[in-house]
Design an enzyme around this catalytic site. Structure first.
Site, PDB file in Angstrom:
ATOM      1  N   LYS A   1      -1.721  -0.387  10.483  1.00 39.28           N
ATOM      2  CA  LYS A   1      -3.165  -0.200  10.458  1.00 39.28           C
ATOM      3  C   LYS A   1      -3.688   0.452  11.732  1.00 39.28           C
ATOM      4  O   LYS A   1      -4.575   1.306  11.690  1.00 39.28           O
ATOM      5  CB  LYS A   1      -3.855  -1.550  10.234  1.00 39.28           C
ATOM      6  CG  LYS A   1      -5.353  -1.419  10.019  1.00 39.28           C
ATOM      7  CD  LYS A   1      -5.986  -2.694   9.500  1.00 39.28           C
ATOM      8  CE  LYS A   1      -7.464  -2.440   9.183  1.00 39.28           C
ATOM      9  NZ  LYS A   1      -8.117  -3.652   8.667  1.00 39.28           N
TER      10      LYS A   1
ATOM     11  N   MET B   1      15.564  -5.394 -28.722  1.00 35.10           N
ATOM     12  CA  MET B   1      16.836  -4.987 -28.126  1.00 35.10           C
ATOM     13  C   MET B   1      17.648  -6.208 -27.700  1.00 35.10           C
ATOM     14  O   MET B   1      18.873  -6.226 -27.844  1.00 35.10           O
ATOM     15  CB  MET B   1      16.557  -4.071 -26.928  1.00 35.10           C
ATOM     16  CG  MET B   1      17.780  -3.431 -26.337  1.00 35.10           C
ATOM     17  SD  MET B   1      18.759  -2.571 -27.569  1.00 35.10           S
ATOM     18  CE  MET B   1      18.106  -0.927 -27.493  1.00 35.10           C
TER      19      MET B   1
ATOM     20  N   PHE C   1      -0.308 -11.808   8.834  1.00 33.82           N
ATOM     21  CA  PHE C   1      -0.891 -11.883   7.498  1.00 33.82           C
ATOM     22  C   PHE C   1      -0.524 -10.639   6.682  1.00 33.82           C
ATOM     23  O   PHE C   1      -0.700  -9.521   7.137  1.00 33.82           O
ATOM     24  CB  PHE C   1      -2.415 -12.006   7.604  1.00 33.82           C
ATOM     25  CG  PHE C   1      -3.088 -12.010   6.247  1.00 33.82           C
ATOM     26  CD1 PHE C   1      -2.830 -13.017   5.336  1.00 33.82           C
ATOM     27  CD2 PHE C   1      -3.961 -10.982   5.879  1.00 33.82           C
ATOM     28  CE1 PHE C   1      -3.423 -13.016   4.083  1.00 33.82           C
ATOM     29  CE2 PHE C   1      -4.563 -10.974   4.631  1.00 33.82           C
ATOM     30  CZ  PHE C   1      -4.292 -11.989   3.735  1.00 33.82           C
ATOM     31  N   GLN C   2      -0.028 -10.841   5.488  1.00 30.72           N
ATOM     32  CA  GLN C   2       0.393  -9.776   4.580  1.00 30.72           C
ATOM     33  C   GLN C   2       1.415  -8.825   5.197  1.00 30.72           C
ATOM     34  O   GLN C   2       1.415  -7.630   4.930  1.00 30.72           O
ATOM     35  CB  GLN C   2      -0.812  -8.998   4.039  1.00 30.72           C
ATOM     36  CG  GLN C   2      -1.694  -9.892   3.177  1.00 30.72           C
ATOM     37  CD  GLN C   2      -2.681  -9.124   2.322  1.00 30.72           C
ATOM     38  OE1 GLN C   2      -3.193  -8.093   2.731  1.00 30.72           O
ATOM     39  NE2 GLN C   2      -2.944  -9.647   1.119  1.00 30.72           N
TER      40      GLN C   2
ATOM     41  N   GLU D   1      -0.282  -2.606  -8.653  1.00 28.28           N
ATOM     42  CA  GLU D   1       0.416  -1.565  -7.901  1.00 28.28           C
ATOM     43  C   GLU D   1       1.640  -1.023  -8.627  1.00 28.28           C
ATOM     44  O   GLU D   1       2.022   0.125  -8.419  1.00 28.28           O
ATOM     45  CB  GLU D   1       0.814  -2.076  -6.512  1.00 28.28           C
ATOM     46  CG  GLU D   1      -0.373  -2.259  -5.560  1.00 28.28           C
ATOM     47  CD  GLU D   1      -1.028  -3.637  -5.661  1.00 28.28           C
ATOM     48  OE1 GLU D   1      -0.673  -4.381  -6.605  1.00 28.28           O
ATOM     49  OE2 GLU D   1      -1.864  -3.964  -4.813  1.00 28.28           O
TER      50      GLU D   1
HETATM   51  C1  LIG Z   1      17.773   0.401 -23.539  1.00 28.04           C
HETATM   52  C2  LIG Z   1      18.470   1.599 -22.986  1.00 28.04           C
HETATM   53  C3  LIG Z   1      19.479   2.222 -23.706  1.00 28.04           C
HETATM   54  C4  LIG Z   1      20.066   3.392 -23.241  1.00 28.04           C
HETATM   55  N1  LIG Z   1      20.995   4.022 -24.020  1.00 28.04           N
HETATM   56  C5  LIG Z   1      21.420   5.267 -23.666  1.00 28.04           C
HETATM   57  C6  LIG Z   1      22.229   6.057 -24.547  1.00 28.04           C
HETATM   58  O1  LIG Z   1      22.602   5.639 -25.637  1.00 28.04           O
HETATM   59  N2  LIG Z   1      22.579   7.297 -24.146  1.00 28.04           N
HETATM   60  C7  LIG Z   1      22.170   7.821 -22.942  1.00 28.04           C
HETATM   61  O2  LIG Z   1      22.462   8.968 -22.669  1.00 28.04           O
HETATM   62  N3  LIG Z   1      21.446   7.091 -22.086  1.00 28.04           N
HETATM   63  C8  LIG Z   1      21.044   5.847 -22.430  1.00 28.04           C
HETATM   64  N4  LIG Z   1      20.250   5.137 -21.553  1.00 28.04           N
HETATM   65  C9  LIG Z   1      19.901   5.731 -20.265  1.00 28.04           C
HETATM   66  C10 LIG Z   1      20.974   5.482 -19.201  1.00 28.04           C
HETATM   67  O3  LIG Z   1      20.816   4.190 -18.691  1.00 28.04           O
HETATM   68  C11 LIG Z   1      20.850   6.507 -18.049  1.00 28.04           C
HETATM   69  O4  LIG Z   1      19.571   6.459 -17.498  1.00 28.04           O
HETATM   70  C12 LIG Z   1      21.077   7.916 -18.494  1.00 28.04           C
HETATM   71  O5  LIG Z   1      22.176   8.011 -19.350  1.00 28.04           O
HETATM   72  C13 LIG Z   1      21.297   8.828 -17.299  1.00 28.04           C
HETATM   73  O6  LIG Z   1      21.056  10.131 -17.661  1.00 28.04           O
HETATM   74  P1  LIG Z   1      21.652  11.367 -16.871  1.00 28.04           P
HETATM   75  O7  LIG Z   1      23.119  11.282 -16.811  1.00 28.04           O
HETATM   76  O8  LIG Z   1      21.036  12.555 -17.491  1.00 28.04           O
HETATM   77  O9  LIG Z   1      21.225  11.141 -15.373  1.00 28.04           O
HETATM   78  P2  LIG Z   1      19.869  11.234 -14.547  1.00 28.04           P
HETATM   79  O10 LIG Z   1      19.575   9.865 -14.066  1.00 28.04           O
HETATM   80  O11 LIG Z   1      18.806  11.990 -15.225  1.00 28.04           O
HETATM   81  O12 LIG Z   1      20.465  12.000 -13.291  1.00 28.04           O
HETATM   82  C14 LIG Z   1      20.365  13.358 -13.153  1.00 28.04           C
HETATM   83  C15 LIG Z   1      21.623  13.945 -12.532  1.00 28.04           C
HETATM   84  O13 LIG Z   1      21.335  15.318 -12.317  1.00 28.04           O
HETATM   85  C16 LIG Z   1      21.435  15.642 -10.956  1.00 28.04           C
HETATM   86  N5  LIG Z   1      20.361  16.574 -10.633  1.00 28.04           N
HETATM   87  C17 LIG Z   1      19.071  16.312 -10.382  1.00 28.04           C
HETATM   88  N6  LIG Z   1      18.386  17.441 -10.150  1.00 28.04           N
HETATM   89  C18 LIG Z   1      19.267  18.448 -10.265  1.00 28.04           C
HETATM   90  C19 LIG Z   1      19.159  19.857 -10.131  1.00 28.04           C
HETATM   91  N7  LIG Z   1      18.004  20.452  -9.851  1.00 28.04           N
HETATM   92  N8  LIG Z   1      20.284  20.596 -10.301  1.00 28.04           N
HETATM   93  C20 LIG Z   1      21.471  19.998 -10.580  1.00 28.04           C
HETATM   94  N9  LIG Z   1      21.616  18.685 -10.723  1.00 28.04           N
HETATM   95  C21 LIG Z   1      20.528  17.904 -10.571  1.00 28.04           C
HETATM   96  C22 LIG Z   1      21.348  14.345 -10.204  1.00 28.04           C
HETATM   97  O14 LIG Z   1      22.020  14.449  -8.970  1.00 28.04           O
HETATM   98  C23 LIG Z   1      21.986  13.365 -11.181  1.00 28.04           C
HETATM   99  O15 LIG Z   1      23.383  13.361 -11.023  1.00 28.04           O
HETATM  100  C24 LIG Z   1      19.677   3.936 -21.987  1.00 28.04           C
HETATM  101  C25 LIG Z   1      18.702   3.290 -21.251  1.00 28.04           C
HETATM  102  C26 LIG Z   1      18.078   2.147 -21.733  1.00 28.04           C
HETATM  103  C27 LIG Z   1      17.002   1.515 -20.925  1.00 28.04           C
HETATM  104  C1  LIG Z   2      11.109  -5.724 -16.675  1.00 25.80           C
HETATM  105  C2  LIG Z   2      12.205  -5.932 -17.661  1.00 25.80           C
HETATM  106  N1  LIG Z   2      12.569  -7.192 -17.982  1.00 25.80           N
HETATM  107  C3  LIG Z   2      13.557  -7.400 -18.896  1.00 25.80           C
HETATM  108  C4  LIG Z   2      14.202  -6.341 -19.478  1.00 25.80           C
HETATM  109  C5  LIG Z   2      15.327  -6.577 -20.507  1.00 25.80           C
HETATM  110  N2  LIG Z   2      14.921  -6.062 -21.821  1.00 25.80           N
HETATM  111  C6  LIG Z   2      15.340  -4.846 -22.283  1.00 25.80           C
HETATM  112  S1  LIG Z   2      14.682  -4.470 -23.771  1.00 25.80           S
HETATM  113  C7  LIG Z   2      13.853  -5.921 -23.845  1.00 25.80           C
HETATM  114  C8  LIG Z   2      13.001  -6.263 -25.032  1.00 25.80           C
HETATM  115  C9  LIG Z   2      11.872  -5.325 -25.253  1.00 25.80           C
HETATM  116  O1  LIG Z   2      11.092  -5.826 -26.313  1.00 25.80           O
HETATM  117  P1  LIG Z   2       9.934  -4.964 -26.953  1.00 25.80           P
HETATM  118  O2  LIG Z   2       9.100  -4.357 -25.897  1.00 25.80           O
HETATM  119  O3  LIG Z   2       9.226  -5.790 -27.970  1.00 25.80           O
HETATM  120  O4  LIG Z   2      10.717  -3.762 -27.631  1.00 25.80           O
HETATM  121  P2  LIG Z   2      11.682  -3.761 -28.921  1.00 25.80           P
HETATM  122  O5  LIG Z   2      13.080  -3.827 -28.424  1.00 25.80           O
HETATM  123  O6  LIG Z   2      11.321  -4.937 -29.773  1.00 25.80           O
HETATM  124  O7  LIG Z   2      11.379  -2.451 -29.569  1.00 25.80           O
HETATM  125  C10 LIG Z   2      14.094  -6.689 -22.704  1.00 25.80           C
HETATM  126  C11 LIG Z   2      13.541  -8.030 -22.466  1.00 25.80           C
HETATM  127  C12 LIG Z   2      13.791  -5.050 -19.081  1.00 25.80           C
HETATM  128  N3  LIG Z   2      14.385  -3.956 -19.568  1.00 25.80           N
HETATM  129  N4  LIG Z   2      12.777  -4.881 -18.204  1.00 25.80           N
END
Ligand SMILES: Cc1cc2nc3c(=O)[nH]c(=O)nc-3n(C[C@H](O)[C@H](O)[C@H](O)COP(=O)(O)OP(=O)(O)OC[C@H]3O[C@@H](n4cnc5c(N)ncnc54)[C@H](O)[C@@H]3O)c2cc1C
Ligand SMILES: Cc1ncc(C[n+]2csc(CCOP(=O)(O)OP(=O)(O)O)c2C)c(N)n1
Ligand SMILES: [Mg+2]
Lengths: 577, 165
Positions: free
Chosen positions: A162, A480, A112-113, A50
């Site tokens: 249901k 990471m 159940f469930q 799911e």
């Molecule tokens: C491993 C990892 C590393 C990351 N590193 C970075 C990084 O280096 N840099 C980075 O930028 N992010 C990074 N992120 C992502 C970060 O966590 C956030 O998800 C991201 O920065 C949020 O983006 P955003 O501000 O565009 O917001 P979003 O989550 O895209 O939010 C959108 C915003 O726009 C508004 N909005 C929506 N629709 C409309 C509309 N029609 N008109 C006007 N406003 C609207 C919403 O209200 C909200 O405030 C990383 C994520 C991961 C998993």
């Molecule tokens: C469901 C979930 N569990 C744990 C994490 C924390 N986490 C972020 S990146 C990462 C490692 C990802 O490894 P891989 O898919 O091999 O990517 P790589 O960084 O090596 O490119 C983990 C465990 C997460 N983001 N999501």
């Protein structure tokens, strides 16, 4: 027309224009599954978990802009979907999730469930409903779609006991054309006075930066944004979620900002005197330490959600409205006032930015021996740049390398989980994209850890003939996590080594797909071309990469934009620039 | 700063838990919360007392407004308003103390609503400070039990929180 509750559910989806539902059956939704069986308009895609149903619907929504639809059973069906619902919630993705529930007379008896789906999902949905009477189904579904797709989009759960879908109870059916809710009135247009203030500030700016995010993608504001930025000759940077809304290959694009953003983008933020934030939410991965965020800037913020404004960073000119209409109004106003930005100051600003660019913060050591992840992405761009291509991602270093090294020129082409950072998102979300655009090429960039979190969906891909191209950047580590352990835990790699990996090629083959293992940089491009040549086959490319490459630049959590770690490839002198 | 916020809420199952869930999920504090249906049975009115600096209060109001079940909201602390709280307090009342406590209750405009051979139950309304003062005026071991409603609030003058304004 007299219909049963189950038939009403399906008919309402039809009337809503729904093409696909991703789901998994179970006791509480069997009446609905029976109604699905008896028709051909709404196509049901049977996933293998799911969570994947929710991610697939989510990928479909991100690529098309239309709401994704999910159908799961009560209890474990609903709880399995929660990760996918929360993923969509964090990134504001429109989605309607129908969950089965135990019959109304036994709700609350630990039947159940039975789980309290409305209670469990409450903190990770835009809204949710428990439908208690068959008469309420149609209107509730209408409301669900309305809420999910308007204002700041988000997932809506409709929990259906249901007995409400009892095949022996028929009632007259009519789908409401329009819905009005006194308690929900999302804003469309921005306040013209505020827009005027913003324009004045922008024209006076000497060091402006446009910082845009997922809101521009979600709100289809790309054309207006591009026009505005080009007309003003302002530099622009985007969040991870915003990539593609402005063409990345354009001269004015500084690259992504934030934790793994470019030197030039982060330095420009730090030195800016006017910041124009558009559909971005000042996430902590973007701002770093709040106290040193854009210390010299007056801030304009356009966002449809008032709660996004001044949530973490105080802004000077808030504008609540849809990006598209606000930017259109802004362009019109600039025309009417025939105002011009400060060209002289901009020329000086661009010169400073040029110097930051010269640092070439994304440069890396090439190798003929081992495939560098950066090279794997650059090659992917080379091979796909002229194709009709979508790229989804899992979570980790590979995601960051893709964001840094694949220049997206169009919105909705880069699909990844930013807010929740959900490993397992890549493959199922790509299934949703491929379903929506069967003629396009759909790629997944993933890691050997992430891909195993929804690997079972390779079966769904065989069943529905979804020829994805999966690029597994295999470093043998949760890269990471390993990177953080290298930097902040003296290299103690606690449980970040991914041991006992399967033979991914054989695994792919066992599902009826094609597997390829690539170990040498010289083989990469040909392998990619071969993979795309197999138009109708899912190809799983196990790309063996440098196990210990790091993502640079990097701002440690809690540090300012000017305190980036740069690649050791760069001289330490430049690091201090 | 203490704020008293009045909310018109759809009178639906789950609406209350959306509000309380919001406060716990985002780490806002609730000092008190009261809710009951209004003269329009489809609407409930909630009075909520919270504390926080200006930024937090602004976020609380925005986040509350964002809840689909919230129809309307007003921060009563922004203008002149009246607050009232109901208390029922059961006190030991024996011998000479009975007269003493009756007199004290009268001073605070309380009314005795239940009597036994050795106790009174007093009903009292007022703002929170008045109720606190009454409790302080009773001798330590006199109190058997108290129950307070938490404050209700309404704006002074013509300002009102209804669907139409
Ligand atoms: C491993 C990892 C590393 C990351 N590193 C970075 C990084 O280096 N840099 C980075 O930028 N992010 C990074 N992120 C992502 C970060 O966590 C956030 O998800 C991201 O920065 C949020 O983006 P955003 O501000 O565009 O917001 P979003 O989550 O895209 O939010 C959108 C915003 O726009 C508004 N909005 C929506 N629709 C409309 C509309 N029609 N008109 C006007 N406003 C609207 C919403 O209200 C909200 O405030 C990383 C994520 C991961 C998993
Ligand atoms: C469901 C979930 N569990 C744990 C994490 C924390 N986490 C972020 S990146 C990462 C490692 C990802 O490894 P891989 O898919 O091999 O990517 P790589 O960084 O090596 O490119 C983990 C465990 C997460 N983001 N999501
Ligand atoms: Mg890895």
């Amino acid at each position: 027309m007299e219909l049963t509750g189950a038939e009403i559910v399906v008919q309402a989806l039809k009337d809503e224009g729904v093409e696909y539902v991703w789901g998994y059956p179970g006791g509480a939704v069997l009446h609905i599954y029976d109604a699905i069986f008896k028709q051909n308009d709404v196509r049901h895609i049977l996933v293998r978990h799911e969570q994947a149903a929710a991610h697939a619907a989510d990928g479909y929504a991100r690529a098309t802009g239309k709401p994704g639809v999910v159908l799961v059973t009560s209890g474990p069906g609903a709880t399995n979907a929660v990760t996918g619902i929360a993923t969509a919630f964090m990134d504001s993705i429109p989605m309607v999730v129908l969950t089965g529930q135990v019959p109304t007379p036994v709700i609350g008896s630990d039947a159940f469930q039975e789980v309290d789906t409305v209670g469990i999902t409450r903190p990770c949905v835009k809204h949710n409903f428990l439908v208690k009477r068959v008469e309420d189904i149609a209107e509730t579904i209408k409301k669900a779609f309305y809420i999910a797709t308007t204002g700041r989009p988000g997932p809506v759960v409709v929990d259906i006991p249901k007995d409400v879908t009892d095949p022996n109870v028929r009632i007259p059916y009519e789908y409401p054309q329009k819905i009005e809710m006194r308690s929900y009135n999302p804003v469309e247009r921005g306040h013209l006075g505020q827009i005027r203030k913003a324009v004045d500030l922008m024209m006076a700016a000497e060091r402006p930066v446009v910082y845009t995010g997922g809101g521009v993608v979600l709100g289809d504001g790309s054309a207006e944004l591009t026009e505005l930025v080009r007309r003003l000759n302002f530099p622009i940077t985007q969040t991870l979620m915003g990539l593609g809304a402005y063409p990345a290959t354009d001269r004015q694009f500084l690259g992504m900002l934030g934790m793994h953003g470019t030197y030039e983008a982060n330095m420009a933020m730090h030195e800016a005197d006017v910041l124009i934030a558009i559909g971005a939410r000042f996430d902590d991965r973007v701002t770093g330490k709040i106290a040193s965020f854009c210390p010299n800037a007056r801030i304009i913020h356009i966002d449809v959600d008032p709660a996004s404004i001044s949530k973490t960073v105080r802004v000077d000119v808030p504008i609540v409205g849809q990006v598209k209409s606000v930017l259109a109004d802004m362009l019109r106003l600039i025309d009417e006032l025939s105002c011009e930005p400060n060209a002289e100051a901009l020329a000086r600003w661009w010169a400073r930015i040029g110097a930051w660019r010269d640092v070439e913060c994304l440069a890396y050591d090439h190798s003929d021996e081992v495939i560098k992840p950066q090279f794997a992405i650059e090659t992917l761009y080379k091979v796909t740049r002229d194709r009709d291509f979508y790229l989804t991602s899992d979570v980790g270093q590979h995601q960051m390398f893709a964001a840094q090294f694949y220049p997206f020129d169009k919105p909705r082409r880069w699909i990844n989980s930013g807010g929740l950072g959900t490993m397992g998102f890549g493959v199922p979300s790509a299934m949703g994209v491929k379903q929506a655009f069967p003629e396009a090429d759909v790629g997944v960039v993933t890691g050997e850890a992430s891909v195993q979190m929804c690997i079972q969906e390779l079966a769904t891909c065989s069943q529905y003939n979804l020829p994805l191209k999966i690029f597994l950047l295999n470093n043998g580590y949760m890269g990471m996590v390993r990177q953080w352990q290298e930097f902040f835990y003296d290299g103690r790699y606690s449980h970040s080594y991914v041991d006992a990996l399967p033979d991914f090629c054989k695994l792919a083959e066992s599902y009826g797909h094609v597997g390829m293992r690539i170990e040498k940089p010289a083989d990469l491009e040909d392998a990619y071309r071969e993979a795309f040549g197999m138009k109708d086959r899912l190809v799983f490319l196990d790309v063996v990469i440098d196990p210990e490459e790091n993502v640079y630049p990097m701002i440690e959590a809690g540090k300012g934009h000017h305190e980036m770690h740069m690649s050791p490839h760069l001289s330490s002198e430049r690091e201090l620039a | 700063m203490r704020h008293i916020i009045s909310i018109l809420l759809e009178n639906e199952a789950g609406a209350l838990s959306r509000v309380s869930g919001l406060f716990s999920a985002r780490g806002y504090n609730i000092e008190s919360l009261t809710v009951a249906p209004t003269e329009d049975p489809t609407l409930s009115r909630m009075t909520l007392v919270t504390r926080g600096d200006e930024n937090i209060i602004e976020q609380i109001k925005k986040q509350l407004n964002k809840l689909i079940d919230v129809v309307k909201l007003v921060d009563l602390s922004e203008g002149p308003h009246i607050e009232r709280e109901l208390m029922m307090i059961k006190v030991r009342a024996e011998g000479a103390m009975r007269e003493e406590i009756k007199r004290l209750s009268d001073i605070f405009r309380g009314s005795i609503i239940d009597v036994t051979a050795n106790s009174f139950t007093i009903e009292m309304t007022g703002d929170g400070n008045k109720l606190d003062a009454f409790i302080a005026a009773l001798e330590g071991d006199t109190i058997i039990e108290t129950v307070r409603s938490g404050p209700l609030g309404i704006a002074r003058g013509g300002r009102r929180l209804t669907l139409t304004t």
